[in-house]
Enzyme design. Sequence first.
Site, mmCIF file in Angstrom:
data_model
loop_
_atom_site.group_PDB
_atom_site.id
_atom_site.type_symbol
_atom_site.label_atom_id
_atom_site.label_comp_id
_atom_site.label_asym_id
_atom_site.label_seq_id
_atom_site.Cartn_x
_atom_site.Cartn_y
_atom_site.Cartn_z
ATOM 1 C CD GLU A 98 -2.062 2.085 1.553
ATOM 2 O OE1 GLU A 98 -1.620 2.932 0.738
ATOM 3 O OE2 GLU A 98 -2.381 2.353 2.713
ATOM 4 C CB CYS B 206 -1.552 7.019 1.148
ATOM 5 S SG CYS B 206 -2.710 5.994 2.025
HETATM 6 P P1 NAD Z 1 10.540 6.802 3.768
HETATM 7 O O1 NAD Z 1 10.352 6.477 2.350
HETATM 8 O O2 NAD Z 1 11.928 6.827 4.324
HETATM 9 O O3 NAD Z 1 9.740 5.794 4.717
HETATM 10 C C1 NAD Z 1 8.398 5.444 4.513
HETATM 11 C C2 NAD Z 1 8.073 4.335 5.526
HETATM 12 O O4 NAD Z 1 8.847 3.189 5.233
HETATM 13 C C3 NAD Z 1 8.425 4.681 6.965
HETATM 14 O O5 NAD Z 1 7.417 4.168 7.801
HETATM 15 C C4 NAD Z 1 9.760 3.987 7.225
HETATM 16 O O6 NAD Z 1 9.922 3.574 8.570
HETATM 17 C C5 NAD Z 1 9.658 2.770 6.337
HETATM 18 N N1 NAD Z 1 10.927 2.345 5.790
HETATM 19 C C6 NAD Z 1 11.891 3.115 5.234
HETATM 20 N N2 NAD Z 1 12.906 2.354 4.783
HETATM 21 C C7 NAD Z 1 12.590 1.066 5.056
HETATM 22 C C8 NAD Z 1 13.218 -0.193 4.836
HETATM 23 N N3 NAD Z 1 14.405 -0.282 4.202
HETATM 24 N N4 NAD Z 1 12.593 -1.309 5.258
HETATM 25 C C9 NAD Z 1 11.385 -1.242 5.866
HETATM 26 N N5 NAD Z 1 10.746 -0.094 6.102
HETATM 27 C C10 NAD Z 1 11.321 1.052 5.699
HETATM 28 O O7 NAD Z 1 9.859 8.193 3.960
HETATM 29 P P2 NAD Z 1 9.320 8.980 5.193
HETATM 30 O O8 NAD Z 1 10.020 10.289 5.244
HETATM 31 O O9 NAD Z 1 9.236 8.193 6.452
HETATM 32 O O10 NAD Z 1 7.838 9.173 4.668
HETATM 33 C C11 NAD Z 1 7.609 10.034 3.568
HETATM 34 C C12 NAD Z 1 7.028 9.333 2.396
HETATM 35 O O11 NAD Z 1 6.511 8.067 2.707
HETATM 36 C C13 NAD Z 1 5.858 10.136 1.900
HETATM 37 O O12 NAD Z 1 6.253 10.933 0.830
HETATM 38 C C14 NAD Z 1 4.811 9.145 1.531
HETATM 39 O O13 NAD Z 1 4.801 8.928 0.143
HETATM 40 C C15 NAD Z 1 5.235 7.872 2.152
HETATM 41 N N6 NAD Z 1 4.328 7.388 3.192
HETATM 42 C C16 NAD Z 1 3.200 6.799 2.768
HETATM 43 C C17 NAD Z 1 2.307 6.324 3.683
HETATM 44 C C18 NAD Z 1 1.041 5.667 3.245
HETATM 45 O O14 NAD Z 1 0.088 5.625 4.014
HETATM 46 N N7 NAD Z 1 1.006 5.096 2.038
HETATM 47 C C19 NAD Z 1 2.573 6.458 5.044
HETATM 48 C C20 NAD Z 1 3.758 7.070 5.451
HETATM 49 C C21 NAD Z 1 4.642 7.528 4.508
#
Ligand code: NAD
Length: 488
Positions: free
Chosen positions: A248, A282
Amino acid sequence: MTDYPDLQLFIDNRWRRTTESLPVLNPATEEEIGRLPVAGQAELEDALDAAERGFRIWSRTAPRIRAQIILKAASLLRERGPMIAPSITMENGKPLGQAAMEVVRGAEFFEWDAGEAQRLYGHVVPSAPGIRYTVLREPAGIVAGFAPWNFPLSQPARKIAGALASGCSIILKAAEETPAGAIHIARAFQDAGLPAGVLNLVFGNPAEISSYLIPQDRIRVVAFTGSTAVGIHLTEMAARAMTPVLMELGGHAPVIVCDDVDPVVAGRMSAARKARNSGQVCTSPTRFFVMEKNFDAFAKAFAERAAAVRMGNGLDPSTEMGPVANHRRIAALDALVEDAIAKGARVLAGGARPNGPGYFFPVTVLADVPGDARVMREEPFGPLAILNPVRDIDEAITCANALPFGLAAYGFTHSAANVDRLTAGIEAGNLSINTLEASVAEVPFGGVKFSGHGREGGAEGLHHYTVVKTISHKMELDPEPTVSGAKP
Ligand code: NAD
């Protein structure tokens, strides 16, 4: 009483600390509110062993009993809502009312999936006399779940509900920035009598945890909610282990405002919704394509309501919108707004951040944003809205589909013909008409294109946590077998 919980890992029905820990900050004050233990390989290995034992018990537990335990946990969450909500506000920033609603929503996910647990029907396929084909849905095994920080309780709830209702065990890595929601869920399940090892909760370095768990052959499903970039990375890792994924991912939701609706009402509704969870959703409505006749009235109403949103510490009952959840969002939003203005966008509301502590960013409304502005392609994941005029519904649908995302999309119209065209034309997993709600427990939710695949919720939600097994049962042995199987 405000209860920011003692932060611990939950493995094999036991709460555990480790020597290394991470700070948890309140985004409204930037103060440390807790320290979170970091799981290393020893804890992850213990979680795998526990989840394996848990799976053996839980997969053989009658669905009716599973449902009773899940419903008990859901009712404990509802009962404890007033105590849980402030901890969500403290770690995520969202206003108390939204935090309280999130607890209810989490409980609803559990309640719905508990019902579905009892309806995971197989079927019998009609065939020739003397043979019966039975198709069963069996729990897949141990799930590795990864939940983000924007909904600290309801996002972990979705993953845990799907896994447990299907008869799977789960190792969930919830977000390090917002651990309390998942910890409250684990407490509720412990108190509801869930067998040891069925639910395990870990925190730590996300990359280290995912790269340790996903390649393990004991992990049978990977379920992730977060950014598209991380989703692709985890999907690649899972592919090497031939493990199915439920992804998702990001969105960049278009809203098509037709000329047969009241633009003032639609504008006010849209601005209020944009402020929900500080736009960190999202499904947050972001790209508004408004028919020319209605554009000015819509934009004025939107900007006025956006400017009136009361921003502040979510613990203050008058606050409508809290801070964004972390400093990364501030940097990203600043850069997107600056780029759009440099390319010619007009600022109708917001834009400038207040001074002082806390990651506050006002609802910011940009109009006439050119196609080459970064924000037209990159999900802002914050309280940032784009308002652009369009000639007609065909142009609006083309603009809406122009991005590689397809999660939620919205339309405002009273015309059945318009709804029909939107339904046929929009590339998204979820289309909502005259409402900006896109995801409730009773219907499937998920994306197409780079917004991911698989569905959570609805009758479809449990399918990803099950494997299909086909039983071919011939009533008699064949006394005269031929090599080809054909009868002479
Ligand atoms: P990010 O891309 O670093 O992380 C997104 C999520 O993934 C976080 O919860 C993080 O803990 C997890 N994550 C990161 N690297 C990982 C890995 N290697 N293995 C497992 N989990 C990992 O970005 P961020 O700054 O935390 O969030 C910003 C972006 O993330 C936003 O631009 C948005 O698109 C997306 N986001 C989407 C949702 C959603 O509901 N779809 C929720 C939170 C963040």
